[in-house]
Write a protein that holds these residues in place. Structure first.
Motif, PDB file in Angstrom:
ATOM      1  N   ARG A  46     105.526 -75.968  19.442  1.00 43.75           N
ATOM      2  CA  ARG A  46     105.395 -74.678  20.085  1.00 43.75           C
ATOM      3  C   ARG A  46     106.519 -74.340  21.014  1.00 43.75           C
ATOM      4  NH1 ARG A  46     100.297 -76.603  20.556  1.00 43.75           N
ATOM      5  NH2 ARG A  46     100.547 -77.200  22.962  1.00 43.75           N
ATOM      6  N   GLN A  47     107.035 -75.336  21.604  1.00 39.97           N
ATOM      7  CA  GLN A  47     107.978 -75.156  22.653  1.00 39.97           C
ATOM      8  C   GLN A  47     109.340 -74.747  21.785  1.00 39.97           C
ATOM      9  OE1 GLN A  47     108.277 -74.939  25.764  1.00 39.97           O
ATOM     10  NE2 GLN A  47     110.498 -74.793  25.905  1.00 39.97           N
ATOM     11  N   ALA A  48     109.748 -75.325  20.611  1.00 43.53           N
ATOM     12  CA  ALA A  48     110.650 -75.215  19.785  1.00 43.53           C
ATOM     13  C   ALA A  48     110.482 -73.690  19.290  1.00 43.53           C
ATOM     14  CB  ALA A  48     110.838 -76.053  18.648  1.00 43.53           C
ATOM     15  N   VAL A  49     109.494 -73.126  18.862  1.00 45.44           N
ATOM     16  CA  VAL A  49     109.156 -71.723  18.430  1.00 45.44           C
ATOM     17  C   VAL A  49     109.313 -70.790  19.564  1.00 45.44           C
ATOM     18  CG1 VAL A  49     107.529 -69.968  17.772  1.00 45.44           C
ATOM     19  CG2 VAL A  49     107.863 -72.268  16.403  1.00 45.44           C
TER      20      VAL A  49
ATOM     21  N   GLU B  92     109.054 -80.589   8.212  1.00 46.56           N
ATOM     22  CA  GLU B  92     109.749 -79.675   8.858  1.00 46.56           C
ATOM     23  C   GLU B  92     108.952 -78.999   9.878  1.00 46.56           C
ATOM     24  OE1 GLU B  92     112.554 -78.531   4.827  1.00 46.56           O
ATOM     25  OE2 GLU B  92     110.592 -77.393   5.200  1.00 46.56           O
ATOM     26  N   LEU B  93     109.947 -78.613  10.818  1.00 46.39           N
ATOM     27  CA  LEU B  93     109.149 -77.973  11.871  1.00 46.39           C
ATOM     28  C   LEU B  93     108.899 -76.434  11.464  1.00 46.39           C
ATOM     29  CD1 LEU B  93     110.525 -78.132  15.678  1.00 46.39           C
ATOM     30  CD2 LEU B  93     109.382 -76.284  14.905  1.00 46.39           C
ATOM     31  N   ASP B  94     107.609 -76.040  11.555  1.00 44.66           N
ATOM     32  CA  ASP B  94     107.095 -74.874  11.146  1.00 44.66           C
ATOM     33  C   ASP B  94     107.721 -73.486  11.941  1.00 44.66           C
ATOM     34  OD1 ASP B  94     105.621 -72.909   9.898  1.00 44.66           O
ATOM     35  OD2 ASP B  94     103.570 -73.938  10.393  1.00 44.66           O
ATOM     36  N   PRO B  95     108.412 -72.502  11.265  1.00 46.64           N
ATOM     37  CA  PRO B  95     108.748 -71.403  12.047  1.00 46.64           C
ATOM     38  C   PRO B  95     107.833 -70.198  11.793  1.00 46.64           C
ATOM     39  CG  PRO B  95     109.745 -71.535   9.837  1.00 46.64           C
ATOM     40  CD  PRO B  95     109.008 -72.841   9.700  1.00 46.64           C
ATOM     41  N   ARG B  96     106.714 -70.428  10.943  1.00 47.84           N
ATOM     42  CA  ARG B  96     105.894 -69.371  10.644  1.00 47.84           C
ATOM     43  C   ARG B  96     105.363 -68.785  12.041  1.00 47.84           C
ATOM     44  NH1 ARG B  96     102.165 -72.000   6.138  1.00 47.84           N
ATOM     45  NH2 ARG B  96     102.446 -73.700   7.757  1.00 47.84           N
TER      46      ARG B  96
ATOM     47  N   LEU C 137     112.153 -67.802  19.605  1.00 52.63           N
ATOM     48  CA  LEU C 137     111.939 -66.315  19.677  1.00 52.63           C
ATOM     49  C   LEU C 137     112.770 -65.908  20.738  1.00 52.63           C
ATOM     50  CD1 LEU C 137     108.000 -66.352  19.263  1.00 52.63           C
ATOM     51  CD2 LEU C 137     109.541 -65.096  17.889  1.00 52.63           C
ATOM     52  N   GLY C 138     112.821 -66.591  21.894  1.00 54.22           N
ATOM     53  CA  GLY C 138     113.663 -65.950  22.840  1.00 54.22           C
ATOM     54  C   GLY C 138     114.998 -66.123  22.626  1.00 54.22           C
ATOM     55  N   PHE C 139     115.546 -66.883  21.844  1.00 55.93           N
ATOM     56  CA  PHE C 139     116.950 -66.679  21.512  1.00 55.93           C
ATOM     57  C   PHE C 139     117.187 -65.646  20.411  1.00 55.93           C
ATOM     58  CE2 PHE C 139     120.347 -68.682  18.696  1.00 55.93           C
ATOM     59  CZ  PHE C 139     121.368 -68.597  19.564  1.00 55.93           C
TER      60      PHE C 139
END
Length: 193
Positions: free
Chosen positions: A35-38, A62-66, A42-44
């Motif tokens: 959640r923190q990575a997502v 894999e880290l989920d970007p959905r 989003l901010g970036f």
């Protein structure tokens, strides 16, 4: 990951274990790292909202970007990669959270209805990364070929998405055909190059 320079095959095996451990740790903490990575992603990507942004359908650990892709799709087009053939660049098809999906090559879901687009931003999965913008992929060269082709047609912003635990502390072997990333986002930080 530590030790002397290893072959890409050995590094991939080691990196896969490191990613699985980071993913398991995130799941054990209720998905906090993901959640923190997502959120950081989003901010970036705010300056790119409205451009064609390509994410990916996650496989395994894999880290989920959905979640980011869903948010971004409310403000502009979002796409996912489609493998057309071995040793060829990826194609990107429009995606939405409501899109009907079907199995694609290597197990990644793809839209049932193909609407090809050319992305201006590409979110890239990986096994490992270093602090100078290089990533270790799965060895098929799909993203390297794709980024080279897209960049030949104009500027394309490539953002890696990974857990911090995927950082390679060994030297990653880099070949002339390896396409560098413009940024890498983890749950801890955003690295830009």
């Amino acid at each position: 990951m530590n030790g002397a320079v290893l072959s890409k095959t050995a590094l991939r095996a080691q990196a896969k274990v490191a990613r699985e451990e980071a993913h398991a740790q995130s799941l054990a903490q209720g998905g906090a790292a993901a959640r923190q990575a997502v959120q950081l992603l989003l901010g970036f990507l705010q300056p790119h909202v409205g451009q064609v942004i390509a994410g990916y359908m996650p496989l395994g650990s894999e880290l989920d970007p959905r979640p980011a892709m869903t948010e971004l799709s409310m403000h502009g087009p979002v796409a996912v990669p489609v493998v057309e053939a071995k040793a060829q660049p990826l194609r990107f098809d429009l995606w939405s959270p409501e899109a009907e999906m079907k199995p694609g090559a290597f197990g990644a879901a793809i839209p049932k209805i193909s609407q090809p687009v050319v992305p201006e931003v590409v979110i890239v999965p990986m096994l490992a990364f270093n602090r100078v913008g290089h990533r270790l992929g799965y060895g098929g060269g799909f993203y390297d070929r794709t980024l080279a082709k897209l960049r030949a047609g104009g500027p394309v912003f490539a953002v890696g998405l990974a857990y911090a635990g995927q950082e390679a502390h060994d030297e990653l072997p880099v070949e002339p055909t390896d396409a560098p990333l413009d940024a890498i986002v983890t749950e801890r930080e955003v690295l830009t190059f």
